[in-house]
Design an enzyme around this catalytic site. Structure first.
Site, short mmCIF file in Angstrom:
data_model
loop_
_atom_site.label_atom_id
_atom_site.label_comp_id
_atom_site.label_asym_id
_atom_site.label_seq_id
_atom_site.Cartn_x
_atom_site.Cartn_y
_atom_site.Cartn_z
N SER A 629 3.96 -7.89 2.86
CA SER A 629 2.64 -7.77 2.22
C SER A 629 2.43 -8.80 1.12
O SER A 629 1.33 -8.91 0.58
CB SER A 629 2.45 -6.35 1.66
OG SER A 629 3.40 -6.11 0.64
N LYS A 672 -1.21 0.07 -5.04
CA LYS A 672 -1.16 -1.32 -5.50
C LYS A 672 -2.36 -1.65 -6.40
O LYS A 672 -2.21 -2.26 -7.47
CB LYS A 672 -1.12 -2.27 -4.30
CG LYS A 672 0.21 -2.22 -3.54
CD LYS A 672 0.18 -3.08 -2.28
CE LYS A 672 1.53 -3.05 -1.59
NZ LYS A 672 1.54 -3.83 -0.34
#
Length: 777
Positions: A629, A672
């Site tokens: 990611s 996140k």
């Protein structure tokens, strides 16, 4: 209000798993055991238990099993089965029989008829003895010798004129007369021996007659007691054989334990009832009541003994002893005729248990040779009980990884566990599912918590479930977590003196858990605040970008920003992943970095050789890193380093890429975003800060109300991108540039990147050309 979905609600969702369970329960053939696949808190156990309990009511009540003594070989107890309720009845009947035997003996030996026959046997022996002695005595008197019997010892003494001589008088006789007496007495002693030579036989015959008398007395007394039992159990061949064995053995037991003639000093301390019970009473392993449903057994600790049964030992005079009465049932005995649920991981933890379970399922018998349990017993007395037929359906609860691992390493697994009940992580949301969700939560609150919830609280719980699923249109299958949250919220409601749970109580429960488990995330935020961890949220920098990471610690997860840096210089080393070189980056992360070279080559190096040296690192990370990611952020940092164009530090980004520059979805998007938002909020929101996420992750956004409000007020931004070029344009505030017939537009990011890469290639390859020319000259 009418119920819009009137059918019985047993479980929310999981139609695939429910269908698999129904199929398995309907298949009576062997091998159709079930592996229930899914993670904890998905409601696996609840659904399985409910299904089995409902299905068990339609199955017949299983047979009861018991062990009885094998009088021919005590090491091999005999297994008997009986109908429900009969085992206890048999045990009670045998107990009553033993009480009757104890009441009968030793009193039966005091019966006048028995005593008369006993005296007759004794008299017969005494008469034979007396006759032999009398014959010798007459012969002795004829030769002037008297026969003397004192304390059971027979001797002879000389007579003179009918008077017995003393030793002194005998010594004073003439030698010839004395020698005559010696000779006569010696002959008489030989005659006595001859007369009594049959004495042992008489004694033996007398004892045998007495024993036969006792046996016939015991048989006459016990036979009527067993006759009634034999008539009662006339249709059960196994019990009749057992009673026949008892009829023979009880006689010996009576003579050995209940005969007062063989009394000793410890007779009063002798537990006659206990001895007879341990020798004759059945050992019931499993029993049921008539009409009981088939058993549904969960074994939480599947050790060898807990599954297959065990044999208990006692110590006697330094040795270990046991008997058929010490055989204890295991989970397979209790579940026989029904269902056994176990945790697959615990079963697999002990290879002996798994091998024993497979053997039992293949042979349809409960394995009971216990070498692993009895290895400590050594050469002591052990049992080999008769095998009991097995008819059980096994349900193993385990994870996805374990299922595929077992299937890979054990070929027999697929034969024995042919049905897979696969539990989904998510449930596609619908009005019906939401209604079922609300109904179940309401039931739990009323029945377990004695509380009710407001509509706002229920909406908050639904949002929590969507958040767990990370999807707009899917609820999390971890319904147990929802119930845990509402239970914790009831704590805060009761603190307020209320039984009504409102939305703010749900928020308090969530915040309370975050606070209890949030020390590590707070410490990381504190390190950034104090400057220990370098993260910028304002300004611009070349070759530096804020990536978004998520950490999973225990049962909590949180997002935190991480600085990613890249450096580029002339060379031919390629793109070096510092994390991999330091053995901190795992396989998927390393793959993400390798894709960067493919992107650069495909995007820029069609007309020249891609030649560069670059280092990419996640700064101040000292633990293992996995996942791809960060590959979008790493590429942006790399292109910034190549072009020397600065990147906005106000924006953090996450996303994975492919070699063609498409931005792909990642996990943990909510955590996140919230991790970077907390940092920006701590430093003060400027309106320029924000995050870049993959567009395909939009459906996964279920954010806190605080962030939604900040976005709405344009104090924080969330950008969704599909390509690398879109992310570069946002970060560098400059057009990325689209390829046209003449190349990339002047001063665009891509044009600058291509020019710089070509320049590095010329520097490196040009040096090589110069060296080649010098060598050839």
């Amino acid at each position: 209000m009418n119920n819009p979905y009137p059918e019985v609600l047993t479980f929310i969702g999981q139609q695939r798993a429910q269908s698999a369970l129904d199929f398995s329960l309907g298949m009576e053939l062997p091998g159709y055991n079930v592996y229930v696949m899914g993670e904890a808190a998905l409601g696996r156990f609840t659904l399985v238990k409910d299904k089995l309990t409902a299905h068990s009511k339609d199955r017949p009540t299983p047979n009861e099993w018991l062990y009885v003594n094998n009088y021919e070989d005590h090491r091999e107890p005999i297994a008997l089965f009986m109908q429900a309720g009969q085992s206890k009845q048999l045990a009670d009947d045998i107990d009553s029989f033993i009480d009757e035997v104890l009441d009968t003996f030793p009193a039966a030996f005091d019966n006048p008829g028995y005593q008369r026959k006993k005296k007759s046997i004794d008299r017969e022996f005494n008469d034979a003895y007396d006759a032999a002695i009398t014959a010798v005595e007459i012969a002795a008197l004829e030769q002037s010798v008297a026969l003397i019997e004192e304390n059971g010892v027979v001797g002879f003494a000389p007579l003179i004129n009918g008077k017995q001589l003393s030793d002194t008088e005998f010594a004073a006789l003439e030698d010839t007369l004395r020698d005559e007496f010696y000779e006569v007495i010696e002959k008489l002693e030989d005659a006595l021996i001859e007369a009594l030579i049959e004495l042992p036989r008489w004694k033996r015959e007398s004892s045998e007659k007495l024993r036969n008398l006792k046996k016939s007395t015991a048989e006459l007394a016990t036979k009527p007691l067993l006759k009634a039992l034999e008539h009662k159990y006339a249709t059960h061949i196994g019990v009749l054989r057992y009673l026949k064995d008892i009829r023979e053995e009880i006689i010996d037991a009576v003579l050995e334990w209940l005969d007062d003639d063989d009394s000793d000093e410890n007779k009063e301390d002798f537990d006659r009832k206990g001895m007879l019970t341990d020798f004759f009473a059945p050992n019931i392993l499993v029993e049921f009541k008539e009409g009981d449903a088939a058993p549904v057994v969960y074994e939480p600790n599947p050790t060898f003994g807990n599954i297959f049964g065990k044999i208990e030992y006692a110590t006697s005079q330094g040795s270990l002893i046991t008997s058929y009465r010490s055989i204890q049932p295991g989970a397979l005995h209790r579940a026989n005729g029904g269902y056994l649920i176990m945790d697959a991981e615990k079963v697999m933890a002990n290879p002996q248990v798994w091998d024993g379970l497979k053997l039992s399922l293949k042979t349809h018998q409960i394995k009971n040779d216990l070498p692993y349990q009895d290895s400590s017993v050594g050469s002591s007395f052990t049992l080999r009980p008769q095998l009991i037929p097995l008819d059980v359906k096994i349900i193993l609860l385990g994870s996805r990884e374990l299922y595929y691992t077992i299937g890979e390493y054990d070929e027999e697994f697929a034969e024995l566990f042919r049905v897979l009940a696969d539990f989904d992580y998510y449930l596609a949301s619908s009005d019906k599912l939401q209604y079922q969700f609300i109904t179940k939560v309401t039931e739990y609150c009323q029945q377990t918590l004695q509380c009710t919830t407001t509509e706002a609280a229920m909406a908050r719980l639904l949002k929590f479930s969507y958040r767990q699923a990370e999807h707009h249109n899917k609820l999390s299958a971890r319904f147990a977590d929802v119930l845990e949250l509402v239970a914790e919220a009831s704590f805060y409601a009761k603190q307020d003196g209320q039984t009504l749970i409102d939305a703010h109580h749900i928020d308090e429960a969530i915040q309370g858990k975050q606070y209890r488990t949030g020390q590590i995330s707070e410490n990381m935020l504190s390190d950034i605040k104090e400057g220990h961890t370098l993260i910028a949220t304002q300004g611009q920098a070349v070759g530096k970008v804020n990536g978004l990471t998520v950490l999973h610690i225990g049962d909590t997860s949180f997002g935190t920003p991480a600085r990613i840096t890249a450096t580029v210089y002339a060379g031919a080393d390629g793109v070096i992943d510092v994390e991999r070189e330091a053995e901190l980056g795992k396989a998927i992360h390393s793959k993400g970095v390798m894709l960067l070279t493919g992107y650069l080559g495909n995007k820029y190096a069609q007309q020249f050789s891609l030649t560069l040296s670059a280092n990419i690192a996640i700064e101040q990370s000292y633990g293992y890193i996995d996942g791809d990611s960060a590959s979008l952020a790493e590429l942006c940092a790399l292109i910034s380093a190549i072009t020397s164009l600065p990147i906005s530090q106000s924006i953090a980004l996450t996303g994975s890429i492919n070699q063609h520059g498409d931005v792909q979805a990642i996990g943990g998007v909510n955590e996140k975003i919230e991790g970077f938002f907390k940092l920006c909020k701590m430093r003060g929101l400027t309106g320029e800060q924000g995050v870049i996420i993959p567009k395909s992750n939009q459906v996964n956004l279920v954010l806190d109300d605080e962030i939604l409000a900040a976005v709405e007020q344009q104090r924080f931004n969330i950008y969704a991108v599909e390509t690398v070029d879109q992310a570069l344009s946002l970060l560098m505030d400059r057009e990325a540039g689209q390829m046209n017939g003449q190349g990339y537009p002047d001063n665009s990011v891509n044009a600058l990147a291509m020019a710089r890469l070509e320049e590095i290639a010329n520097i490196v390859n040009g040096d090589n050309d110069d060296e080649d020319r010098q060598e050839s000259s």
